[in-house]
Design a protein around this motif. Structure first.
Motif, PDB file in Angstrom:
ATOM      1  N   VAL A 129      28.079  40.296  18.972  1.00 25.70           N
ATOM      2  CA  VAL A 129      29.263  40.668  18.181  1.00 25.70           C
ATOM      3  C   VAL A 129      30.365  41.216  19.084  1.00 25.70           C
ATOM      4  O   VAL A 129      31.503  40.717  19.059  1.00 25.70           O
ATOM      5  CB  VAL A 129      28.891  41.681  17.079  1.00 25.70           C
ATOM      6  CG1 VAL A 129      30.148  42.143  16.340  1.00 25.70           C
ATOM      7  CG2 VAL A 129      27.892  41.061  16.102  1.00 25.70           C
ATOM      8  N   PRO A 130      30.097  42.242  19.916  1.00 30.00           N
ATOM      9  CA  PRO A 130      31.153  42.698  20.833  1.00 30.00           C
ATOM     10  C   PRO A 130      31.557  41.633  21.862  1.00 30.00           C
ATOM     11  O   PRO A 130      32.705  41.610  22.306  1.00 30.00           O
ATOM     12  CB  PRO A 130      30.540  43.930  21.522  1.00 30.00           C
ATOM     13  CG  PRO A 130      29.072  43.821  21.316  1.00 30.00           C
ATOM     14  CD  PRO A 130      28.899  43.116  20.006  1.00 30.00           C
ATOM     15  N   LEU A 131      30.618  40.745  22.217  1.00 33.92           N
ATOM     16  CA  LEU A 131      30.970  39.666  23.138  1.00 33.92           C
ATOM     17  C   LEU A 131      32.023  38.756  22.504  1.00 33.92           C
ATOM     18  O   LEU A 131      32.978  38.326  23.177  1.00 33.92           O
ATOM     19  CB  LEU A 131      29.732  38.862  23.515  1.00 33.92           C
ATOM     20  CG  LEU A 131      29.944  37.708  24.512  1.00 33.92           C
ATOM     21  CD1 LEU A 131      30.475  38.238  25.839  1.00 33.92           C
ATOM     22  CD2 LEU A 131      28.644  36.944  24.726  1.00 33.92           C
ATOM     23  N   ALA A 132      31.866  38.467  21.203  1.00 37.24           N
ATOM     24  CA  ALA A 132      32.849  37.643  20.492  1.00 37.24           C
ATOM     25  C   ALA A 132      34.199  38.356  20.417  1.00 37.24           C
ATOM     26  O   ALA A 132      35.263  37.729  20.566  1.00 37.24           O
ATOM     27  CB  ALA A 132      32.338  37.322  19.085  1.00 37.24           C
ATOM     28  N   ILE A 133      34.166  39.677  20.213  1.00 38.36           N
ATOM     29  CA  ILE A 133      35.407  40.463  20.185  1.00 38.36           C
ATOM     30  C   ILE A 133      36.098  40.402  21.545  1.00 38.36           C
ATOM     31  O   ILE A 133      37.315  40.218  21.637  1.00 38.36           O
ATOM     32  CB  ILE A 133      35.111  41.927  19.797  1.00 38.36           C
ATOM     33  CG1 ILE A 133      34.606  41.997  18.351  1.00 38.36           C
ATOM     34  CG2 ILE A 133      36.353  42.803  19.986  1.00 38.36           C
ATOM     35  CD1 ILE A 133      34.122  43.368  17.936  1.00 38.36           C
ATOM     36  N   GLY A 134      35.304  40.542  22.619  1.00 27.37           N
ATOM     37  CA  GLY A 134      35.858  40.450  23.969  1.00 27.37           C
ATOM     38  C   GLY A 134      36.469  39.097  24.247  1.00 27.37           C
ATOM     39  O   GLY A 134      37.540  38.984  24.855  1.00 27.37           O
ATOM     40  N   LEU A 136      39.477  42.953  24.782  1.00 32.35           N
ATOM     41  CA  LEU A 136      38.706  42.341  25.865  1.00 32.35           C
ATOM     42  C   LEU A 136      37.738  43.333  26.481  1.00 32.35           C
ATOM     43  O   LEU A 136      36.520  43.090  26.543  1.00 32.35           O
ATOM     44  CB  LEU A 136      39.666  41.788  26.924  1.00 32.35           C
ATOM     45  CG  LEU A 136      39.050  41.341  28.257  1.00 32.35           C
ATOM     46  CD1 LEU A 136      38.073  40.193  28.038  1.00 32.35           C
ATOM     47  CD2 LEU A 136      40.144  40.939  29.244  1.00 32.35           C
ATOM     48  N   PHE A 137      38.255  44.478  26.932  1.00 31.02           N
ATOM     49  CA  PHE A 137      37.398  45.413  27.662  1.00 31.02           C
ATOM     50  C   PHE A 137      36.500  46.222  26.727  1.00 31.02           C
ATOM     51  O   PHE A 137      35.373  46.571  27.099  1.00 31.02           O
ATOM     52  CB  PHE A 137      38.242  46.321  28.548  1.00 31.02           C
ATOM     53  CG  PHE A 137      38.836  45.591  29.722  1.00 31.02           C
ATOM     54  CD1 PHE A 137      38.032  45.039  30.700  1.00 31.02           C
ATOM     55  CD2 PHE A 137      40.202  45.419  29.828  1.00 31.02           C
ATOM     56  CE1 PHE A 137      38.563  44.353  31.770  1.00 31.02           C
ATOM     57  CE2 PHE A 137      40.755  44.731  30.900  1.00 31.02           C
ATOM     58  CZ  PHE A 137      39.930  44.193  31.868  1.00 31.02           C
ATOM     59  N   SER A 138      36.978  46.510  25.512  1.00 36.69           N
ATOM     60  CA  SER A 138      36.102  47.187  24.545  1.00 36.69           C
ATOM     61  C   SER A 138      34.903  46.300  24.233  1.00 36.69           C
ATOM     62  O   SER A 138      33.756  46.756  24.242  1.00 36.69           O
ATOM     63  CB  SER A 138      36.868  47.490  23.254  1.00 36.69           C
ATOM     64  OG  SER A 138      37.956  48.337  23.491  1.00 36.69           O
ATOM     65  N   GLY A 139      35.177  45.020  23.961  1.00 34.50           N
ATOM     66  CA  GLY A 139      34.098  44.098  23.629  1.00 34.50           C
ATOM     67  C   GLY A 139      33.112  43.912  24.761  1.00 34.50           C
ATOM     68  O   GLY A 139      31.892  43.969  24.555  1.00 34.50           O
TER      69      GLY A 139
END
Length: 457
Positions: free
Chosen positions: A225-230, A207-210
């Motif tokens: 891409v990081p938003l999807a990971i988050g 969550l926080f990395s993304g």
């Protein structure tokens, strides 16, 4: 029994010094970025990791600390946090490469991620209810002045000696914290009550990395891409919060309307604190041509007043209840913020000092009291989850606020023909955006207190 087993004020100050040191370094390093870019041959995007990786580690560690507090003694956790911080500052004082600098920042993030919830855990567990506002104010005092001191401290040492000394000069401060804490915090037995939910921890990390990577890459297509990971991390974390036997944090506390409202108000104040600490020093340097030291110095009187008022306002809450100090504080903060926004068009240096002081009087009366009042809406068994949410979101909201105002200012600078005019416009738009959040928080909390008063009548 609890009150006799721990020396409360020294214990709070000992943990608070670590939290203060963490916030101080975070803001002090912001003024060193041009120097770091030149020394290590970095890009602007890469140098931001000095702050980003630190905030990321804290965001993961604070929920993990909720588990640690249920399974290990506060004395052991205090010593561990202090040793991690000492190792971190000594590593960064020595750091010959950028990778070593980041390693030190990770160690400091681990420490701050334990120290912040530990400080408020001590307050909530060992302070009688009728003195809780005062003690929460003392706890907040140790950290609320750091964002304003940081740029001055960092600018002075970077210009006079080297950025390495930002870390070295904190070593004696941390040793004072260690000695004070060892004398104030006894070894108290802890009955292990939970097991570690690794899926919750993975969800928090994703969550926080993304989200932090998304904020760092705002304006580019790859940011999705990081938003999807988050988003995936949030889905996993939310699922575990409801279905796991021992989740890191039970999000069910957010069903409590009062807790939810005061948490939101607290985070708005945190937005403003970090937003102004970015906007004002940059405005003074770019538009008025002042140096980093003077730009930080402008914020020092207001920060000092806000810190001094934190325990005083807590005492007012203990004696009069939360309504008067919180509404008075938010009203004062709103007036001061309007003044700062207007001054961006007609800049007067002493006017900025006065406007910031006025605003910080309001923050002094509302900031810590919002947290105290929110936590008082929970039962004792919910304190750990509420404390974790306050401290985790406090850290993360700082990164969000900085990213938003930086993006607004950058966009106006790019799209205006004159760079300085773009900076003025972007700074005004940033403060207007934050003003809207402040007014919304004030109105919502005012209506909440009004409804409560009507219900009593």
């Amino acid at each position: 029994m609890k009150e006799k087993s721990i020396r409360l004020i020294p214990a709070v100050l000992a943990t608070g010094i670590m939290s203060f040191s963490g916030v101080l370094i975070e803001t002090a390093m912001n003024v060193t970025f041009p120097t770091l870019i030149q020394q290590f041959d970095l890009s602007t995007a890469l140098v931001q990791w000095v702050t980003t990786i630190y905030l990321l580690v804290i965001s993961i560690m604070v929920p993990f600390a909720n588990y640690l507090l249920k399974n290990y003694s506060i004395r052991k956790l205090f010593v561990l946090a202090n040793l991690f911080f000492l190792a971190g500052v000594l590593t960064d004082f020595w750091s010959p490469t950028f990778a070593v600098l980041l390693a030190g920042r990770i160690l400091q993030g681990i420490s701050t991620g334990i120290a912040l919830p530990l400080m408020f855990h001590i307050i909530l567990t060992y302070t009688p209810m009728n003195k809780r506002g005062t003690m929460m104010g003392i706890g907040t005092l140790t950290t609320s002045i750091a964002p304003a001191i940081g740029p001055t401290y960092g600018g002075l040492l970077t210009a006079g000696l080297s950025w390495h000394y930002i870390f070295l000069f904190l070593t004696p401060v941390l040793l004072v914290s260690l000695i004070t804490g060892l004398r104030a915090i006894p070894e108290l037995p802890v009955k292990k009550t939970t097991s570690l939910d690794l899926l919750s921890l993975l969800g928090v990390a994703l969550l926080f990395s993304g989200l932090l990577l998304f904020l760092n890459q705002l304006g580019t297509w790859i940011s999705f891409v990081p938003l999807a990971i988050g988003a995936a991390g949030f889905a996993l974390f939310s699922h575990q919060s409801v279905h796991a036997d021992n989740p890191l944090v039970r999000l069910t506390v957010l069903k409590n309307r009062g807790f939810r409202l005061f948490l939101a108000g607290f985070l708005v104040c945190q937005f403003l604190l970090l937003g102004i600490s970015f906007v004002l020093p940059n405005f003074l340097q770019i538009v008025l041509g002042k140096n980093a030291f003077l730009a930080g110095l402008v914020m020092l009187p207001g920060a000092a007043i806000g810190a001094i008022l934190a325990p005083i306002s807590g005492r007012v809450l203990d004696n009069l209840g939360p309504k008067k100090p919180i509404l008075f504080g938010l009203a004062f903060a709103t007036l001061g913020w309007i003044g700062l926004t207007l001054l961006l068009r007609i800049p007067i240096l002493l006017g900025f000092v006065a406007g910031h002081v006025f605003y910080m009087v309001g923050i002094g009366f509302s900031y810590s009291n919002l947290m105290t009042t929110g936590m008082n809406r929970l039962t004792e068994t919910e304190y750990g989850d509420g404390n974790t949410l306050f401290n985790t979101l406090q850290q993360f909201s700082g990164a969000v606020a900085t990213a938003i105002v930086a993006t607004i200012i950058n966009l106006t600078q790019v799209h205006q023909a004159d760079f300085i005019q773009g900076t003025i416009l972007g700074s005004q738009l940033s403060l207007l955006f934050l003003l809207a959040l402040l007014i919304a928080a004030f109105v919502s909390i005012f209506r909440y207190f009004k409804t409560k008063s009507s219900a009593k009548n």
